[in-house]
Write an enzyme that holds these catalytic residues in place. Structure first.
Site, PDB file in Angstrom:
ATOM      1  N   PHE A 138       0.867  -1.174   0.000  1.00  0.00           N
ATOM      2  CA  PHE A 138       0.000   0.000   0.000  1.00  0.00           C
ATOM      3  C   PHE A 138       0.912   1.234   0.000  1.00  0.00           C
ATOM      4  O   PHE A 138       1.871   1.300   0.774  1.00  0.00           O
ATOM      5  CB  PHE A 138      -0.919  -0.012   1.227  1.00  0.00           C
ATOM      6  CG  PHE A 138      -1.953   1.064   1.175  1.00  0.00           C
ATOM      7  CD1 PHE A 138      -3.095   0.909   0.411  1.00  0.00           C
ATOM      8  CD2 PHE A 138      -1.761   2.259   1.844  1.00  0.00           C
ATOM      9  CE1 PHE A 138      -4.049   1.921   0.334  1.00  0.00           C
ATOM     10  CE2 PHE A 138      -2.705   3.280   1.771  1.00  0.00           C
ATOM     11  CZ  PHE A 138      -3.855   3.104   1.013  1.00  0.00           C
ATOM     12  N   ASP A 210       1.822  -5.341   7.987  1.00  0.00           N
ATOM     13  CA  ASP A 210       0.678  -4.453   7.819  1.00  0.00           C
ATOM     14  C   ASP A 210      -0.548  -5.362   7.678  1.00  0.00           C
ATOM     15  O   ASP A 210      -0.680  -6.093   6.696  1.00  0.00           O
ATOM     16  CB  ASP A 210       0.874  -3.579   6.571  1.00  0.00           C
ATOM     17  CG  ASP A 210      -0.262  -2.593   6.354  1.00  0.00           C
ATOM     18  OD1 ASP A 210      -1.388  -2.879   6.808  1.00  0.00           O
ATOM     19  OD2 ASP A 210      -0.034  -1.542   5.713  1.00  0.00           O
ATOM     20  N   TYR A 235     -10.857   0.499  10.681  1.00  0.00           N
ATOM     21  CA  TYR A 235     -12.092   0.963  10.012  1.00  0.00           C
ATOM     22  C   TYR A 235     -12.518   0.085   8.848  1.00  0.00           C
ATOM     23  O   TYR A 235     -13.498   0.376   8.188  1.00  0.00           O
ATOM     24  CB  TYR A 235     -11.942   2.425   9.545  1.00  0.00           C
ATOM     25  CG  TYR A 235     -10.650   2.757   8.819  1.00  0.00           C
ATOM     26  CD1 TYR A 235     -10.434   2.341   7.524  1.00  0.00           C
ATOM     27  CD2 TYR A 235      -9.661   3.511   9.444  1.00  0.00           C
ATOM     28  CE1 TYR A 235      -9.259   2.657   6.858  1.00  0.00           C
ATOM     29  CE2 TYR A 235      -8.486   3.823   8.799  1.00  0.00           C
ATOM     30  CZ  TYR A 235      -8.287   3.399   7.499  1.00  0.00           C
ATOM     31  OH  TYR A 235      -7.116   3.699   6.852  1.00  0.00           O
ATOM     32  N   LYS A 236     -11.746  -0.989   8.585  1.00  0.00           N
ATOM     33  CA  LYS A 236     -12.148  -1.879   7.487  1.00  0.00           C
ATOM     34  C   LYS A 236     -12.977  -3.040   8.064  1.00  0.00           C
ATOM     35  O   LYS A 236     -14.108  -2.832   8.471  1.00  0.00           O
ATOM     36  CB  LYS A 236     -10.899  -2.366   6.751  1.00  0.00           C
ATOM     37  CG  LYS A 236     -10.079  -1.238   6.123  1.00  0.00           C
ATOM     38  CD  LYS A 236      -8.883  -1.818   5.381  1.00  0.00           C
ATOM     39  CE  LYS A 236      -7.864  -0.769   4.996  1.00  0.00           C
ATOM     40  NZ  LYS A 236      -8.295   0.118   3.911  1.00  0.00           N
ATOM     41  N   ARG A 384     -12.821  -3.521  -7.465  1.00  0.00           N
ATOM     42  CA  ARG A 384     -12.480  -4.308  -6.272  1.00  0.00           C
ATOM     43  C   ARG A 384     -13.728  -4.493  -5.420  1.00  0.00           C
ATOM     44  O   ARG A 384     -14.467  -3.540  -5.173  1.00  0.00           O
ATOM     45  CB  ARG A 384     -11.403  -3.515  -5.507  1.00  0.00           C
ATOM     46  CG  ARG A 384     -10.674  -4.275  -4.446  1.00  0.00           C
ATOM     47  CD  ARG A 384      -9.576  -3.409  -3.853  1.00  0.00           C
ATOM     48  NE  ARG A 384     -10.110  -2.302  -3.054  1.00  0.00           N
ATOM     49  CZ  ARG A 384      -9.486  -1.759  -2.000  1.00  0.00           C
ATOM     50  NH1 ARG A 384      -8.290  -2.197  -1.636  1.00  0.00           N
ATOM     51  NH2 ARG A 384     -10.022  -0.767  -1.331  1.00  0.00           N
TER      52      ARG A 384
HETATM   53  C1  LIG Z   1      -2.687  -1.814   3.607  1.00  0.00           C
HETATM   54  C2  LIG Z   1      -2.871  -0.429   4.128  1.00  0.00           C
HETATM   55  N1  LIG Z   1      -1.909   0.150   4.862  1.00  0.00           N
HETATM   56  C3  LIG Z   1      -2.032   1.396   5.327  1.00  0.00           C
HETATM   57  C4  LIG Z   1      -3.161   2.152   5.086  1.00  0.00           C
HETATM   58  C5  LIG Z   1      -3.238   3.574   5.572  1.00  0.00           C
HETATM   59  O1  LIG Z   1      -3.924   3.710   6.743  1.00  0.00           O
HETATM   60  P1  LIG Z   1      -4.084   5.136   7.461  1.00  0.00           P
HETATM   61  O2  LIG Z   1      -4.837   6.009   6.520  1.00  0.00           O
HETATM   62  O3  LIG Z   1      -4.863   4.815   8.702  1.00  0.00           O
HETATM   63  O4  LIG Z   1      -2.759   5.669   7.768  1.00  0.00           O
HETATM   64  C6  LIG Z   1      -4.207   1.589   4.348  1.00  0.00           C
HETATM   65  C7  LIG Z   1      -5.427   2.374   4.069  1.00  0.00           C
HETATM   66  O5  LIG Z   1      -6.344   1.984   3.392  1.00  0.00           O
HETATM   67  C8  LIG Z   1      -4.057   0.275   3.841  1.00  0.00           C
HETATM   68  O6  LIG Z   1      -5.024  -0.294   3.107  1.00  0.00           O
END
Ligand SMILES: Cc1ncc(COP(=O)(O)O)c(C=O)c1O
Length: 425
Positions: A138, A210, A235-236, A384
């Site tokens: 990500f 992660d 939040y997911k 998706r």
């Molecule tokens: C795999 C992954 N890592 C990190 C993040 C970023 O999270 P945050 O916005 O809480 O920093 C996301 C956000 O969707 C994500 O999907």
């Protein structure tokens, strides 16, 4: 009539409807759907981006605002337990990721926590200066790693093409910390946490996972894998609410040596001693920084409490069934419309989402959303769909494919209204 491998006949047929109804009737998780507010007529396949509101979370938010904040005021830090909330909720999340009590805390955002754990990882391996992550990670993972490299003399970032040969090649004696995603946010490909962790340890480095797309979607066992560090958002699949604070994990064996530069007062051993010098809290709370968003955390706590009696094995088996059904129905009923599956076909290698590539993925997704099927679009060409087992049914999967098929067969997505690009896709 098209016979799918699952024995469901043409989508929309009476036989297909009867089959999904039969499956839904024997779903051990079906009672949880009613725990959520789901707008009528909507099929929500984006819980991998933002989970829907649990009814209990809305009630908790109301109580926290009207009673704890409005009436309790500053007294609520003690009387309502606000001060310990980050640990209380952290431990609840810890149970879902294979952590012992005291190894997980709720704090800040995933991005901020990545910053902390990468610094902690570098400090755990003095003399080593490289951070290794994947090109497909990500983007925030890469951005934060690069930010550390820019601001910390000598630190470099390596990006591997995969978790296979190229990863092994780049994992040499200079790598201090590896940052890996358990589930690829684009393709939904699942990584083997134990195997990758063992490989990283064999190279003398530590690993930070992660878990944004795996916590609450499948069993995660950080202890069994001997993982070092982890981060994730709530939040997911954990349904904590938009912008709900993230979590951070560190194995107990590392606590005494964990350092991170966001050494705010919430990570201090005695915040209310107001000492001049920083002295880190002995445990996981040393990864905290400052005051936490209590209202958000109250909503999140109620969402996490839902998991108290949920079998994560049931979650995983339903997730596999839903994603398998979706792939199967799309491939049999939407054939010839240019959709290419990019998610793994093998259940064991797939997270709780399915992505298809299509040259016109964006307008197709906008058309789907307008028809009440909410998924999302990831550049450059992926549509998706997330399948959160607590509230998505086999009937939802079936009906979503009926609508997708109609959009593709009719070409309704060509309407220019669906091409207008929004800020959030
Ligand atoms: C795999 C992954 N890592 C990190 C993040 C970023 O999270 P945050 O916005 O809480 O920093 C996301 C956000 O969707 C994500 O999907």
């Amino acid at each position: 009539m098209t016979q799918t491998t699952l024995g469901i006949h043409d989508v929309g047929s009476a036989a297909a409807l009867a089959e999904v109804a039969r499956r839904d009737a024997s779903d051990p998780l079906r009672r949880y759907r009613d725990a959520f507010v789901l707008p009528p007529g909507l099929i929500y396949l984006d819980g991998n981006s933002l989970g829907p509101a649990p009814k209990a979370a809305l009630a908790a938010l109301h109580t926290a605002a009207h009673e704890e904040w409005a009436q309790g005021l500053i007294r609520s830090w003690n009387a309502a337990g606000w001060w310990r909330l980050a640990s209380v909720v952290g431990d609840k999340i810890g149970r879902l990721i294979g952590a012992e009590p005291g190894e997980t805390v709720v704090a800040d955002t995933t991005s901020a926590n990545i910053f902390k754990v990468l610094h902690a990882g570098l400090a755990l391996r003095p003399g080593r200066t490289a951070i290794l992550t994947e090109k497909s990670a990500f983007p925030t993972d890469i951005y934060i790693a690069e930010g550390i490299a820019h601001s910390t003399a000598g630190v470099t970032v390596r990006l591997s093409d995969d978790t296979g040969a190229d990863f092994a090649k780049k994992l040499d004696g200079d790598v201090a910390v590896v940052l890996a995603n358990q589930v690829d946010y684009r393709t939904g490909e699942l990584r083997d946490v134990a195997r990758v962790t063992a490989r990283v340890h064999a190279a003398g480095a530590v690993i930070a996972w992660d878990l944004c797309h795996s916590a609450g979607a499948m069993p995660v066992d950080l202890a069994a894998a001997r993982a070092d560090l982890a981060v994730g958002c709530s939040y997911k699949y954990l349904n904590g609410g938009p912008g709900a604070p993230a979590f951070v994990y560190a194995a107990t064996r590392h606590h005494a040596h964990l350092t991170q530069p966001l050494s705010g007062w919430w990570g201090h051993a005695a915040p209310f001693a107001f000492e001049t010098a920083y002295r880190p809290e002995p445990g996981i709370r040393r990864l905290m920084c400052g005051t936490q968003p209590i209202l958000s955390m109250r909503a999140m706590q109620a969402s996490i409490d839902l998991w108290d009696d949920i079998s994560i094995a049931d979650v995983r088996s339903k997730s596999m069934a839903l994603t398998r059904l979706f792939i199967d129905l799309v491939e049999t009923s939407c054939r010839g419309h240019g959709l290419t599956l990019v998610s793994p076909r093998d259940d064991a290698l797939r997270g709780s989402q399915v992505s298809f590539a299509h040259a016109h993925g964006y307008p197709i997704m906008q058309n789907l959303i307008a028809r009440g099927v909410i998924g999302d679009f990831r550049a450059p060409n992926l549509i998706r769909f997330g399948f959160a087992p607590l509230y998505v049914s086999q009937r939802d999967v079936h009906d979503a494919v009926v609508i997708l098929k109609d959009i593709l067969d009719s070409g309704s997505w060509h309407d220019p209204a669906y091409a207008a690009l929004s800020a959030v896709t």
